[in-house]
Design a protein around this motif. Structure first.
Motif, PDB file in Angstrom:
ATOM      1  N   UNK A 617       1.013  -1.046   0.045  1.00 43.78           N
ATOM      2  CA  UNK A 617      -0.381  -0.276   0.089  1.00 43.78           C
ATOM      3  C   UNK A 617       0.648   0.727   0.034  1.00 43.78           C
ATOM      4  N   UNK A 618      -0.016   1.603  -0.330  1.00 47.75           N
ATOM      5  CA  UNK A 618       1.346   3.261  -0.815  1.00 47.75           C
ATOM      6  C   UNK A 618       0.891   4.375   0.400  1.00 47.75           C
ATOM      7  N   UNK A 619      -0.156   4.387   1.192  1.00 48.18           N
ATOM      8  CA  UNK A 619      -0.866   5.119   1.909  1.00 48.18           C
ATOM      9  C   UNK A 619       0.250   4.432   3.487  1.00 48.18           C
ATOM     10  N   UNK A 620       0.746   5.583   3.950  1.00 49.16           N
ATOM     11  CA  UNK A 620       1.883   5.112   5.156  1.00 49.16           C
ATOM     12  C   UNK A 620       1.117   5.047   6.497  1.00 49.16           C
ATOM     13  N   UNK A 621       0.339   4.619   6.255  1.00 47.72           N
ATOM     14  CA  UNK A 621      -0.409   4.176   8.004  1.00 47.72           C
ATOM     15  C   UNK A 621      -1.042   2.883   7.659  1.00 47.72           C
ATOM     16  N   UNK A 622      -0.871   2.351   6.500  1.00 46.38           N
ATOM     17  CA  UNK A 622      -1.490   1.268   5.905  1.00 46.38           C
ATOM     18  C   UNK A 622      -0.698   0.539   5.735  1.00 46.38           C
ATOM     19  N   UNK A 623       0.316   1.028   5.336  1.00 46.88           N
ATOM     20  CA  UNK A 623       1.777  -0.120   4.892  1.00 46.88           C
ATOM     21  C   UNK A 623       1.851  -0.548   6.193  1.00 46.88           C
ATOM     22  N   UNK A 624       2.344   0.579   7.105  1.00 42.11           N
ATOM     23  CA  UNK A 624       2.648   0.530   8.655  1.00 42.11           C
ATOM     24  C   UNK A 624       1.965  -0.778   9.798  1.00 42.11           C
ATOM     25  N   UNK A 626       0.527  -2.843   7.818  1.00 48.76           N
ATOM     26  CA  UNK A 626       0.690  -3.920   7.365  1.00 48.76           C
ATOM     27  C   UNK A 626       2.344  -5.324   7.232  1.00 48.76           C
ATOM     28  N   UNK A 627       2.425  -3.736   7.161  1.00 49.19           N
ATOM     29  CA  UNK A 627       3.987  -4.034   7.907  1.00 49.19           C
ATOM     30  C   UNK A 627       4.128  -5.069   8.967  1.00 49.19           C
ATOM     31  N   UNK A 628       3.838  -4.529  10.340  1.00 52.03           N
ATOM     32  CA  UNK A 628       3.163  -5.068  11.626  1.00 52.03           C
ATOM     33  C   UNK A 628       2.469  -6.431  11.387  1.00 52.03           C
ATOM     34  N   UNK A 629       1.453  -6.954  10.624  1.00 51.97           N
ATOM     35  CA  UNK A 629       0.762  -7.586  10.339  1.00 51.97           C
ATOM     36  C   UNK A 629       1.835  -8.912  10.188  1.00 51.97           C
ATOM     37  N   UNK A 630       2.437  -8.742   8.918  1.00 51.43           N
ATOM     38  CA  UNK A 630       3.191  -9.459   8.417  1.00 51.43           C
ATOM     39  C   UNK A 630       4.360 -10.000   8.539  1.00 51.43           C
ATOM     40  N   UNK A 631       4.007  -8.993   9.975  1.00 52.58           N
ATOM     41  CA  UNK A 631       6.137  -9.533  10.719  1.00 52.58           C
ATOM     42  C   UNK A 631       5.195 -10.546  11.647  1.00 52.58           C
ATOM     43  N   UNK A 632       3.813 -10.563  12.112  1.00 49.89           N
ATOM     44  CA  UNK A 632       3.522 -11.358  13.148  1.00 49.89           C
ATOM     45  C   UNK A 632       2.919 -12.437  12.695  1.00 49.89           C
ATOM     46  N   UNK A 633       2.301 -12.086  11.413  1.00 46.42           N
ATOM     47  CA  UNK A 633       2.214 -13.937  10.308  1.00 46.42           C
ATOM     48  C   UNK A 633       3.973 -14.735  10.810  1.00 46.42           C
ATOM     49  N   UNK A 634       5.114 -13.658   9.859  1.00 48.90           N
ATOM     50  CA  UNK A 634       5.934 -14.373   9.567  1.00 48.90           C
ATOM     51  C   UNK A 634       6.741 -15.085  11.337  1.00 48.90           C
ATOM     52  N   UNK A 635       5.860 -14.858  12.337  1.00 48.99           N
ATOM     53  CA  UNK A 635       6.641 -15.096  13.416  1.00 48.99           C
ATOM     54  C   UNK A 635       5.959 -16.676  13.598  1.00 48.99           C
ATOM     55  N   UNK A 636       4.628 -16.380  13.346  1.00 47.44           N
ATOM     56  CA  UNK A 636       3.976 -17.734  13.453  1.00 47.44           C
ATOM     57  C   UNK A 636       4.410 -18.611  12.549  1.00 47.44           C
ATOM     58  N   UNK A 637       4.455 -18.483  11.181  1.00 46.92           N
ATOM     59  CA  UNK A 637       5.330 -19.244  10.490  1.00 46.92           C
ATOM     60  C   UNK A 637       6.256 -20.023  10.509  1.00 46.92           C
ATOM     61  N   UNK A 638       7.182 -19.046  11.395  1.00 50.11           N
ATOM     62  CA  UNK A 638       8.683 -19.288  11.437  1.00 50.11           C
ATOM     63  C   UNK A 638       7.730 -20.588  12.309  1.00 50.11           C
ATOM     64  N   UNK A 639       7.320 -20.684  13.348  1.00 44.90           N
ATOM     65  CA  UNK A 639       6.671 -21.617  14.234  1.00 44.90           C
ATOM     66  C   UNK A 639       6.495 -23.160  13.993  1.00 44.90           C
ATOM     67  N   UNK A 640       5.466 -22.048  13.332  1.00 41.74           N
ATOM     68  CA  UNK A 640       5.017 -23.403  12.512  1.00 41.74           C
ATOM     69  C   UNK A 640       6.137 -25.138  11.507  1.00 41.74           C
TER      70      UNK A 640
END
Length: 789
Positions: A617-624, A626-640
Motif C-alpha cells: 500500500x502507498x498509504x503510510x499508515x496502511x503500510x505500517x 501491513x508491516x506489523x501484520x506481516x511480521x506477526x504472521x512471519x513469526x507464527x509461520x517460522x514457529x510452525x
C-alpha cells in the motif's frame, strides 16, 4: 455506432463501380458463351440420341422378326411331319404302321439334323422309337418276351440295312403314362391347328441333348388310339441364338414366363457332365437387363423398352412366340451406345470445339481482367508509395523538429518509437559504444506490444564477440533467425529470448568511419518501409554518440588512470558496509547435523510456496499496519515450520518458500511434514487475518518435483534453488481458486493421497510441461488423524 458502419458521403463510388465492372464484365461474357454452347450442344445431343434410339428399336424389331421366323422354321418339322404321320399310320395292321414309321424316321433323321427322335405308341401299350445312335440309326420296339417286357434295339444304316441287334429290360415302362402321350390325348379334341401338344424342354441323357417333344393323337381305321411324337434338339437352337449379332454387344435369349432359359448363352454347357438344363434360369446379378425386360413383358406384353443397368442404358424388346409353346418369350437387348456411338462421337467433337471456343474466350477475359487489375494495382502502389512518403515525411519532420535533437544529455524516446512503428517491429533499441570500445550501452529500448521503454542493459566484447565484430565491420546485418548465426547466438539468448523474437536487423552507427553505436530491430515485418527513417536516425545518433564518446575520452585523459582509481576507492570507502541477508527463517544448515546439501539436481523435493496478495500500500499508515501484520504472521509461520521439522524456510518478497526435505531419494515423510505445516500455516493465518480489518490474503501451492541446488557468493555460503518444482509450486500458489486454499500438483497428490483428504480442482497448464490435474488439500484423513492422536 461502430466505425465500420460510418459512411463518408464525400466518397466517389463511380471508380468502385468501374472496378467491379472490369472484373465481373468479362466473367459474365464467358459465362454467357458457355451457357449458349451448352444449350445448343444439349439440344443437338438429345435430338440425335432420340433418332439413334428410334433407329435401334426398328433394328431390334427387324431382328426379332428374323429370329421368330428362324425359330418357327426350326420347329416347323414337328408340325408338318406330325400331321403327315397322322395320315400315313392309320392302317389296321400295326406292324405295317410300324414299318412305315421306321422308314419315315430314318428319312427325316437323315435330312433334318436338329430332329432328335420319333415315338409311336398305341392305346394297348405298344411302343416304337426311331433315333440316331453314333452316326447310325436305332429302331426300338417294345416287345413281350418270356412273359416280360423288353426293348429290342435294331441298328441299321441310312438305307435300312441290318447291322446289329440287342435287347434291354423295359420293366416298369408304359408309354401311355408319358407326358407326351397324355398331353396328345388331351389335345385330340381341339381344332386341327391347335391339336399339336408341346412338352416342356427336358434333357435326354442318352444323347446329351436338351429336347422338346411335340406329339399328336389320332385314330387308326379300326378306331385304335395312336400317338405320334417327334423330339427336336434345342442344342442347335442355342447355338443359333448365340450366333446372332444384336448391335455390337447385344444378346438374345428364349425363356419361358418363369424365367427358365430355353435357348441362349446360359445353355452353352448343355451336354457336359453335371449340367442340369432343367434348372437354368435368368440370373439377376449377371443378367439384370433380361430380368427387367421379362418383368416388363409380364405386365405390358410385347413391345420395346429402355432399361438402365450397370451404369448405362439398354434398348430391349420382348415378344411371345406363339408358333411354339405360347409361354415362350424372345428377349433381346443391346446397349444404347451400340447404336448411338456416332452421337457420342459427334457430341465429343462438339465438346472439344466448345472447349476451344470457351478457352479462347476465357483467355481474352483473363487478359482483360489482368490488364484491369494491373492498372489498378499500379494505382494502388502509387497511392501506397505516396502515403508512405507522407508518413515518412511526417516522422522525419517530427524528428528534425524535436527539441535538443543533437544534445546527448537530453533523452529522445521518440527515436525508438518511430523505428518500431515504421518497421512494424516488436522491439526497437539504440545502443551506444562506450569510450573503452568494449561495451555497448542500451540508451533506449521500446517494446511496441507493451508500449514500454527500458534502458541500461550492457553488452560486453567478451560476452558477445560476434556482435562487436559486425559493429566494427560497419555493414548492416539482416538475420531471419538470429539463433542460427554464431555471431548473434549469445545476443539472441540474452536479449531476444525475453520476448521470443527471432528475426534481427542490426545496423552499426558510424561517425567518420568509426563505430559509435548500433540500431537493433527485433521481428521487423516492414523493414523496407523504414529505410528512410533508419538512415536519418543513424545520422542523428552518429552525431550524438560521437560527441559523447569524445567527451568520455577527454575526461579519461585528464583524470588519468590513477585518479580514477582513487576516486573509485574513495567512493567505495565512503559507503557503509552492507550485509546481504539471505532471507532464511530456517537455514538449510540447521537441519541434517549442520551439513548442507551438495550442489546439483535433486529429482523429488517436496516444496511449498506461500504467496501473500494485496501486501503493498502507498498509504503510510496502511503500510505500517501491513508491516506489523506481516511480521506477526512471519513469526507464527517460522514457529510452525520449526515445529514440523522442515528442511528450510526462506522469504522472497511477498512469498515464503519451504522445503520439506532435500535428498536424492523420494522422502514421503518430508512431504507429509510439509503438508502438515501448510495446514497449520493456513489455520494460523486465517485466525490472524480474521481478527483484523485488512485485504491481505494468501494462497499456498505444493509440488514434489526436481530442483537445482547451488551456492553463490565469494564464500559460497548463499544457498539457492530453482527449477521445475519451484516453478510449479509458485504457479499453483498464484492460481489457487480462492484465498486461503492449498492447491497441490498431481505429483504431490500421488505422494500424499493416503494421508490427507483432497478434492479434484481440474486441469492445470504449466508451460513446457503440458496439462495435468491439480487438487485442493482439505485436511488430514480421519484414520491418519486418529493414529496421530
Amino acid at each position: 455506432m461502430p466505425t465500420d458502419e460510418i459512411i463518408d458521403p464525400a466518397i466517389d463510388t463511380t471508380g468502385r463501380r468501374w472496378q467491379l465492372f472490369q472484373f465481373i464484365g468479362p466473367i459474365l461474357g464467358v459465362i454467357l458463351v458457355i451457357m449458349t454452347i451448352g444449350v445448343v450442344t444439349l439440344y443437338t445431343y438429345r435430338t440425335m440420341r432420340e433418332g439413334a434410339i428410334t433407329l435401334s428399336r426398328n433394328l431390334l424389331k427387324s431382328q426379332q422378326r428374323y429370329i421368330t421366323e428362324e425359330v418357327s422354321h426350326y420347329l416347323s418339322p414337328a408340325t408338318g411331319i406330325s400331321f403327315m404321320a397322322s395320315g400315313m399310320l392309320t392302317s389296321t395292321d400295326m406292324q405295317a404302321n410300324a414299318n412305315a414309321f421306321m422308314t419315315l424316321g430314318r428319312s427325316v433323321l437323315r435330312g433334318i439334323p436338329h430332329v432328335d427322335s420319333f415315338y409311336l405308341a398305341d392305346d394297348q401299350g405298344h411302343f416304337w422309337m426311331s433315333a440316331r445312335r453314333d452316326g447310325q440309326y436305332e429302331e426300338t420296339t417294345l416287345q413281350i418276351e418270356d412273359g416280360a417286357p423288353y426293348y429290342r434295339h435294331r441298328l441299321t444304316d441310312k438305307d435300312g440295312r441290318f447291322i446289329s441287334t440287342d435287347r434291354l429290360s423295359a420293366e416298369g415302362y408304359d408309354p401311355r403314362l408319358r407326358p407326351w402321350y397324355k398331353g396328345a390325348l388331351h389335345f385330340e379334341s381341339r381344332a386341327p391347328d391347335r391339336r399339336l401338344f408341346w412338352t416342356d424342354p427336358y434333357p435326354y441323357l442318352s444323347t446329351h441333348q436338351f429336347i422338346v417333344t411335340a406329339s399328336l393323337a389320332f385314330r387308326t381305321l379300326d378306331g385304335r388310339h395312336v400317338v405320334f411324337a417327334i423330339s427336336i434338339s434345342l442344342n442347335r437352337l442355342t447355338q443359333f441364338v448365340n450366333s446372332l449379332k444384336v448391335g455390337k454387344s447385344g444378346q438374345a435369349v428364349i425363356v419361358d414366363l418363369s424365367g427358365h432359359v430355353i435357348a441362349g448363352h446360359n445353355m452353352m454347357d448343355v451336354g457336359k457332365p453335371g449340367f442340369d438344363a432343367e434348372n437354368v434360369h435368368l440370373d439377376p446379378k449377371t443378367q439384370p437387363v433380361f430380368v427387367r425386360a421379362l418383368n416388363v413383358f409380364r405386365v405390358m406384353g410385347d413391345g420395346t423398352g429402355m432399361v438402365q443397368a450397370r451404369g448405362q442404358n439398354y434398348v430391349t424388346i420382348a415378344s411371345a412366340m406363339p408358333l411354339a409353346k405360347r409361354s415362350w418369350v424372345l428377349l433381346l437387348n443391346a446397349p444404347e451406345s451400340d447404336f448411338a456411338s456416332f452421337t457420342h462421337a459427334v457430341q465429343k467433337q462438339a465438346v472439344y470445339f466448345s472447349i476451344v471456343i470457351v478457352g479462347l474466350a476465357l483467355v481474352l477475359a483473363l487478359g482483360l481482367i489482368y490488364q484491369g487489375r494491373r492498372v489498378e494495382r499500379l494505382q494502388k502502389d502509387l497511392t501506397v508509395l505516396d502515403d508512405k512518403k507522407k508518413e515518412d515525411n511526417a516522422v522525419l519532420l517530427k524528428i528534425t523538429n524535436t527539441e535538443g535533437l543533437l544534445n546527448p544529455e537530453q533523452e529522445q524516446p521518440y527515436f525508438c518509437e518511430a523505428l518500431a512503428e515504421r518497421a512494424a517491429a516488436r522491439r526497437a533499441s539504440v545502443w551506444r559504444l562506450l569510450a573503452d570500445g568494449d561495451r555497448l550501452l542500451c540508451e533506449d529500448m521500446f517494446d511496441r506490444g507493451r508500449d514500454a521503454h527500458g534502458s541500461g542493459m550492457e553488452l560486453t566484447r567478451n560476452g558477445h564477440p560476434g556482435v562487436f565484430e559486425c559493429l566494427e565491420s560497419g555493414h548492416d546485418v539482416d538475420l531471419p533467425d538470429a539463433g542460427e548465426d554464431q555471431r548473434f547466438q549469445s545476443l539472441q539468448r540474452v536479449v531476444m529470448r525475453m520476448i521470443g523474437a527471432k528475426h534481427l536487423f542490426f545496423m552499426p552507427v558510424v561517425e567518420e568511419h568509426r563505430p559509435v553505436g548500433a540500431i537493433m530491430l527485433e521481428d521487423p515485418y516492414q523493414l523496407d518501409e523504414a529505410d528512410r527513417v533508419i538512415a536519418l536516425l543513424a545520422s542523428v545518433l552518429a552525431v550524438r554518440f560521437g560527441h559523447v564518446q569524445e567527451e568520455e575520452k577527454k575526461t579519461a585523459q585528464l583524470q588519468g588512470g590513477t585518479a580514477a582509481t582513487a576516486v573509485g576507492t574513495t567512493g567505495r570507502s565512503a559507503r557503509s558496509p552492507m550485509r546481504i541477508v539471505e532471507g532464511f527463517l530456517i537455514h538449510p544448515e540447521e537441519e541434517g547435523n549442520g551439513v548442507p546439501p551438495m550442489p546439483g539436481l535433486y529429482p523429488t523435493v517436496p516444496i511449498m510456496v506461500l504467496e501473500f496478495s494485496e501486501a503493498y500500500s502507498s498509504n503510510r499508515d496502511t503500510a505500517q499496519a501491513m508491516l506489523e501484520l506481516v511480521a506477526e504472521l512471519g513469526g507464527k509461520i517460522e514457529g510452525i515450520a520449526r515445529e514440523r521439522g522442515l528442511f528450510s524456510a526462506q522469504v522472497a518478497g511477498n512469498r515464503f518458500i519451504f522445503l520439506g526435505s532435500c535428498s536424492q531419494s523420494i522422502d514421503a515423510e518430508g512431504a507429509v511434514h510439509l503438508a502438515e505445516a501448510a495446514i497449520g500455516i493456513r489455520e494460523a493465518c486465517l485466525m490472524v487475518i480474521a481478527q483484523m480489518n485488512t485485504q491481505l490474503m494468501f494462497r499456498i501451492g505444493i509440488d514434489v518435483g526436481p530442483v537445482l541446488v547451488a551456492y553463490f557468493g565469494e564464500r559460497r555460503d548463499i544457498f539457492n534453488l530453482w527449477g521445475e518444482g519451484l516453478t510449479m509450486a509458485e504457479a499453483l500458489a498464484h492460481n489457487a481458486p480462492d484465498g486461503g486454499q492449498i492447491q497441490v500438483s498431481e505429483r504431490a497428490y500421488q505422494t500424499l493421497q493416503g494421508v490427507f483428504l483432497f478434492r479434484l480442482r481440474g486441469e492445470f497448464f504449466l508451460p513446457n510441461n503440458g496439462i495435468s490435474n491439480s487438487y485442493i488439500l482439505a485436511g488430514r484423513s480421519e484414520s491418519t488423524a486418529a493414529e496421530r492422536s
